[in-house]
Scaffold this motif. Structure first.
Motif: not given
Length: 144
Positions: A45-47, A58-72, A74-75, A138-144
């Motif tokens: 997620v960090a990368v 760089i390309h888009a003059n900024g914007g917004t980021i929304d993050v939704d985190i649950n146990s399964e 991160i979107k 972007i979606t990353v699934y929680c895998k331990s």
């Protein structure tokens, strides 16, 4: 984090502000560490988020980021009102960049942003409209 719980975070990204670029991805990384997410998911997620955040600056003059985190999973949804991406297939090629010489002199614009985002995510959706902007999911699934 309980199965039903969801944590939502929101960030504003300023365009052309390279000093603040990366703050949102750093905050999300720290929050995921506090929650106890597996290190591999945190790294992915960090990368991916950092690369997308830098692209917004760089390309888009900024914007917004929304993050939704649950146990399964991160979107992360990044929305900008930049020029859009004329050729997504070309933009996904390693080394392709539309960054200016000034941006390259700052150490950015190597053409690895979208390829890195793709390689560090489990799911990637790009919706772009020329002259209106781009939304990257972007979606990353929680895998331990």
């Amino acid at each position: 984090m309980k199965t039903n719980d969801s944590l939502k975070l929101h960030y504003e990204v300023s365009g052309d502000d390279f000093i603040s670029a990366g703050i949102a991805s750093s905050r999300v990384k720290n929050k995921l560490k506090q929650i106890g997410y597996p290190p591999i998911a945190i790294r992915k997620v960090a990368v991916a988020m950092y690369e997308a955040e830098i692209n917004m600056v760089i390309h888009a003059n900024g914007g917004t980021i929304d993050v939704d985190i649950n146990s399964e999973r991160i979107k992360v949804i990044l929305k900008d009102i930049g020029p859009g991406i004329p050729d997504i297939e070309k933009a996904m090629q390693e080394g392709f960049s539309t960054a200016t010489d000034e941006i390259r002199e700052l150490g950015f614009g190597a053409g690895m942003g979208l390829p890195n985002i793709k390689s560090y995510t489990d799911e990637l959706k790009i919706d772009t409209v020329l002259g209106q902007g781009t939304t990257i999911e972007i979606t990353v699934y929680c895998k331990s």
